[in-house]
Design a protein around this motif. Structure first.
Motif, PDB file in Angstrom:
ATOM      1  N   GLY A  90       0.797  -1.215   0.000  1.00 25.28           N
ATOM      2  CA  GLY A  90       0.000   0.000   0.000  1.00 25.28           C
ATOM      3  C   GLY A  90       0.829   1.264   0.000  1.00 25.28           C
ATOM      4  O   GLY A  90       0.627   2.146   0.844  1.00 25.28           O
ATOM      5  N   ASP A  91       1.755   1.376  -0.919  1.00 27.77           N
ATOM      6  CA  ASP A  91       2.565   2.582  -1.046  1.00 27.77           C
ATOM      7  C   ASP A  91       1.839   3.570  -1.956  1.00 27.77           C
ATOM      8  O   ASP A  91       1.444   3.228  -3.078  1.00 27.77           O
ATOM      9  N   PHE A  92       1.686   4.789  -1.505  1.00 24.94           N
ATOM     10  CA  PHE A  92       0.950   5.806  -2.253  1.00 24.94           C
ATOM     11  C   PHE A  92       1.537   6.011  -3.639  1.00 24.94           C
ATOM     12  O   PHE A  92       0.817   6.053  -4.642  1.00 24.94           O
ATOM     13  N   PHE A  93       2.852   6.136  -3.738  1.00 28.79           N
ATOM     14  CA  PHE A  93       3.474   6.453  -5.017  1.00 28.79           C
ATOM     15  C   PHE A  93       3.448   5.268  -5.977  1.00 28.79           C
ATOM     16  O   PHE A  93       3.471   5.463  -7.201  1.00 28.79           O
ATOM     17  N   ALA A  94       3.380   4.043  -5.430  1.00 29.91           N
ATOM     18  CA  ALA A  94       3.215   2.875  -6.303  1.00 29.91           C
ATOM     19  C   ALA A  94       1.828   2.886  -6.933  1.00 29.91           C
ATOM     20  O   ALA A  94       1.677   2.629  -8.132  1.00 29.91           O
ATOM     21  N   VAL A  95       0.824   3.221  -6.147  1.00 35.01           N
ATOM     22  CA  VAL A  95      -0.548   3.270  -6.661  1.00 35.01           C
ATOM     23  C   VAL A  95      -0.730   4.472  -7.588  1.00 35.01           C
ATOM     24  O   VAL A  95      -1.530   4.433  -8.515  1.00 35.01           O
ATOM     25  N   SER A  96       0.047   5.536  -7.350  1.00 35.55           N
ATOM     26  CA  SER A  96      -0.059   6.711  -8.217  1.00 35.55           C
ATOM     27  C   SER A  96       0.318   6.363  -9.659  1.00 35.55           C
ATOM     28  O   SER A  96      -0.163   6.996 -10.602  1.00 35.55           O
ATOM     29  N   LEU A  97       1.155   5.347  -9.837  1.00 36.34           N
ATOM     30  CA  LEU A  97       1.515   4.904 -11.193  1.00 36.34           C
ATOM     31  C   LEU A  97       0.310   4.304 -11.903  1.00 36.34           C
ATOM     32  O   LEU A  97       0.144   4.457 -13.118  1.00 36.34           O
ATOM     33  N   ILE A  98      -0.547   3.612 -11.141  1.00 35.31           N
ATOM     34  CA  ILE A  98      -1.792   3.076 -11.701  1.00 35.31           C
ATOM     35  C   ILE A  98      -2.685   4.225 -12.151  1.00 35.31           C
ATOM     36  O   ILE A  98      -3.284   4.195 -13.228  1.00 35.31           O
ATOM     37  N   TYR A  99      -2.763   5.237 -11.292  1.00 35.39           N
ATOM     38  CA  TYR A  99      -3.577   6.429 -11.581  1.00 35.39           C
ATOM     39  C   TYR A  99      -3.102   7.114 -12.860  1.00 35.39           C
ATOM     40  O   TYR A  99      -3.903   7.433 -13.755  1.00 35.39           O
ATOM     41  N   LEU A 100      -1.794   7.309 -12.986  1.00 37.16           N
ATOM     42  CA  LEU A 100      -1.247   7.975 -14.161  1.00 37.16           C
ATOM     43  C   LEU A 100      -1.430   7.136 -15.427  1.00 37.16           C
ATOM     44  O   LEU A 100      -1.696   7.675 -16.508  1.00 37.16           O
ATOM     45  N   LYS A 101      -1.319   5.826 -15.289  1.00 34.90           N
ATOM     46  CA  LYS A 101      -1.500   4.957 -16.452  1.00 34.90           C
ATOM     47  C   LYS A 101      -2.938   5.025 -16.964  1.00 34.90           C
ATOM     48  O   LYS A 101      -3.183   5.007 -18.174  1.00 34.90           O
ATOM     49  N   ARG A 102      -3.885   5.093 -16.049  1.00 33.58           N
ATOM     50  CA  ARG A 102      -5.289   5.177 -16.464  1.00 33.58           C
ATOM     51  C   ARG A 102      -5.552   6.472 -17.229  1.00 33.58           C
ATOM     52  O   ARG A 102      -6.311   6.483 -18.198  1.00 33.58           O
ATOM     53  N   ILE A 103      -4.914   7.551 -16.798  1.00 37.82           N
ATOM     54  CA  ILE A 103      -5.051   8.829 -17.517  1.00 37.82           C
ATOM     55  C   ILE A 103      -4.413   8.711 -18.893  1.00 37.82           C
ATOM     56  O   ILE A 103      -4.971   9.165 -19.898  1.00 37.82           O
ATOM     57  N   GLY A 134       3.025  16.294 -12.285  1.00 34.49           N
ATOM     58  CA  GLY A 134       3.672  17.396 -11.564  1.00 34.49           C
ATOM     59  C   GLY A 134       3.163  17.527 -10.137  1.00 34.49           C
ATOM     60  O   GLY A 134       3.944  17.788  -9.218  1.00 34.49           O
ATOM     61  N   ARG A 135       1.865  17.330  -9.944  1.00 27.65           N
ATOM     62  CA  ARG A 135       1.301  17.435  -8.588  1.00 27.65           C
ATOM     63  C   ARG A 135       1.808  16.321  -7.682  1.00 27.65           C
ATOM     64  O   ARG A 135       2.065  16.541  -6.493  1.00 27.65           O
ATOM     65  N   ILE A 136       1.962  15.134  -8.238  1.00 26.06           N
ATOM     66  CA  ILE A 136       2.506  14.024  -7.450  1.00 26.06           C
ATOM     67  C   ILE A 136       3.942  14.331  -7.032  1.00 26.06           C
ATOM     68  O   ILE A 136       4.359  14.034  -5.898  1.00 26.06           O
ATOM     69  N   GLN A 137       4.711  14.946  -7.926  1.00 29.05           N
ATOM     70  CA  GLN A 137       6.088  15.312  -7.596  1.00 29.05           C
ATOM     71  C   GLN A 137       6.144  16.377  -6.497  1.00 29.05           C
ATOM     72  O   GLN A 137       7.035  16.366  -5.647  1.00 29.05           O
ATOM     73  N   VAL A 138       5.183  17.302  -6.510  1.00 31.35           N
ATOM     74  CA  VAL A 138       5.117  18.317  -5.456  1.00 31.35           C
ATOM     75  C   VAL A 138       4.807  17.657  -4.107  1.00 31.35           C
ATOM     76  O   VAL A 138       5.379  18.038  -3.076  1.00 31.35           O
ATOM     77  N   PHE A 139       3.912  16.680  -4.108  1.00 29.28           N
ATOM     78  CA  PHE A 139       3.581  15.949  -2.875  1.00 29.28           C
ATOM     79  C   PHE A 139       4.817  15.213  -2.358  1.00 29.28           C
ATOM     80  O   PHE A 139       5.098  15.181  -1.154  1.00 29.28           O
ATOM     81  N   LYS A 140       5.594  14.646  -3.282  1.00 30.20           N
ATOM     82  CA  LYS A 140       6.816  13.943  -2.905  1.00 30.20           C
ATOM     83  C   LYS A 140       7.840  14.933  -2.332  1.00 30.20           C
ATOM     84  O   LYS A 140       8.549  14.614  -1.360  1.00 30.20           O
ATOM     85  N   GLU A 141       7.898  16.124  -2.925  1.00 25.67           N
ATOM     86  CA  GLU A 141       8.798  17.165  -2.425  1.00 25.67           C
ATOM     87  C   GLU A 141       8.409  17.562  -0.995  1.00 25.67           C
ATOM     88  O   GLU A 141       9.268  17.733  -0.130  1.00 25.67           O
ATOM     89  N   PHE A 142       7.101  17.717  -0.766  1.00 26.19           N
ATOM     90  CA  PHE A 142       6.615  18.076   0.566  1.00 26.19           C
ATOM     91  C   PHE A 142       6.998  17.016   1.594  1.00 26.19           C
ATOM     92  O   PHE A 142       7.448  17.329   2.708  1.00 26.19           O
ATOM     93  N   LEU A 143       6.862  15.748   1.223  1.00 28.11           N
ATOM     94  CA  LEU A 143       7.161  14.652   2.158  1.00 28.11           C
ATOM     95  C   LEU A 143       8.662  14.452   2.345  1.00 28.11           C
ATOM     96  O   LEU A 143       9.102  13.942   3.367  1.00 28.11           O
TER      97      LEU A 143
END
Length: 399
Positions: A100-113, A127-136
């Motif tokens: 259940g890693d957020f960024f692993a699932v984000s790849l599924i999200y981006l692929k669907r788009i 870009g928004r996912i990268q900003v979230f990663k920067e924040f963390l």
């Protein structure tokens, strides 16, 4: 001893449908992982623990159940091998959090788009996912760690550190919420971890101010001279958009000469694919006559000539570049015209709404805008109808 089993839960939703879940049992205590599908009670086969064949989508749902059941059982075996005593909640957490890693699932999200060929949205969401990663300041975070407190901290980071508007912040939160929902549906996290909704973090869009040009300002643009060829070209696109009820820039650029038949414009809107038929106003006809210099051209505006319209990525980039260039020229036009309001291609739509105000019945405006619901039209026009409010204020102050 522990076990997993597909079951139909006993509590129905507001549509009187029951959720299918994977039940994890140990020491006579059970916990449930929801599959994300709802059916009628009579459609569940209690003997074989699956959906009955009479259901229209039985095959696909049963394949989904089998996939989730197999995945849960695999994680359960891995948890049991651990050797230390684990409660049913411990085992459930092992199942839902093991991948259940957020960024692993984000790849599924981006692929669907990407699969939907929404390349502009793909670039923005990446870009928004990268900003979230920067924040963390980390490359991995489990969904169970993304709580209300962290979401609010991210909200504060976007507004105060990144200087992002409140409306754009809402889009960031929608992105996180969507990825969360994917993880829940894929059994990669527990719905109990969900930080959004009532009593938690609620996504609210702030009201935006839509300011269009008034009648006098439009007349000024119609009669302005001393423009360069490029500035006059951009203004022609803006005025055509306005004359045809504020059609969007992408639709303006897609206009073809063959779309004009028997003194009418026929075209399909790019946003909702609806067919539009409008009479050609005299003012629009004069602009079309001015633009129709090359009889061999296909498009009214030359920018999409020789562009592969089937390549969405190239087309999106091209339209984005054209829009930026038009808007830069329109800023100069506004300055020459003595108009201190912001003018862009999209302002043509707001200007039509501003001038139409309460002069045109809302049902007619709905047809002009091609809104699916009259409610959308009412909400849009509410930005421009100020007459009743102004009259009410005047009555109070006119002592």
């Amino acid at each position: 001893m522990s076990s997993v089993k597909a079951v139909l839960r006993t509590k129905a939703n507001i549509n009187n449908l029951y959720p299918i879940a994977i039940r994890v049992t140990k020491d006579r205590k059970a916990s449930f992982l929801y599959v994300g599908q709802y059916i009628k009670r009579c459609q569940w086969d209690r003997v074989n623990n699956c959906v009955k064949k009479s259901h229209n989508d039985a095959l696909n749902i049963n394949q989904l159940i089998f996939k989730k059941l197999s995945s849960a059982n695999k994680k359960l075996i891995e948890a049991e091998i651990d050797g230390n005593y684990q409660s049913v909640d411990d085992i459930k957490n092992k199942i839902v959090n093991s991948s259940g890693d957020f960024f692993a699932v984000s790849l599924i999200y981006l692929k669907r788009i990407s699969d939907r060929k929404k390349f502009h949205q793909l670039d923005i969401e990446y870009g928004r996912i990268q900003v979230f990663k920067e924040f963390l300041n980390r490359d991995k975070i489990y969904f169970r760690e993304i709580n209300i407190k962290l979401i609010r901290r991210f909200d504060n980071f976007l507004i105060n550190k990144r200087k992002i508007s409140s409306r754009t912040v809402s889009y960031y939160m929608i992105m996180i919420r969507t990825i969360f929902n994917i993880a829940i549906s894929e059994l990669l996290t527990d719905a109990k971890c969900y930080p959004f909704g009532k009593g938690r973090y609620q996504i609210k869009f702030p009201e935006t101010q839509k300011i269009g040009l008034n009648s006098d300002e439009i007349k000024t643009l119609e009669t302005i001279d001393d423009l360069t060829k490029a500035q006059d070209y951009a203004l022609s696109a803006w005025l055509l958009s306005f004359y045809f009820a504020g059609i969007r820039i992408s639709d303006v650029l897609h206009l073809k000469w063959k779309d004009f038949v028997d003194n009418r414009l026929y075209y399909r809107m790019g946003k909702n694919k609806k067919i539009v038929s409008l009479q050609i106003p005299d003012k629009a006809r004069r602009i079309l006559q001015k633009l129709n210099r090359n009889k061999d051209s296909i498009f009214v505006f030359k920018e999409l000539e020789n562009i592969d319209l089937e390549n969405n990525k190239i087309l999106r980039t091209r339209i984005k570049t054209i829009t930026r260039n038009f808007n830069r020229r329109l800023e100069i036009v506004a300055e020459k015209a003595g108009i201190d309001k912001k003018i862009s291609m999209h302002i043509a739509r707001h200007s039509f709404g501003n001038i139409s105000g309460d002069k045109i019945p809302i049902q007619i405006l709905q047809k002009l805008y091609r809104h699916s619901s009259v409610t959308t039209t009412i909400l849009y026009q509410s930005n421009f109808i100020q007459k009743d409010i102004d009259n009410a204020l005047e009555k109070v102050l006119n002592l």
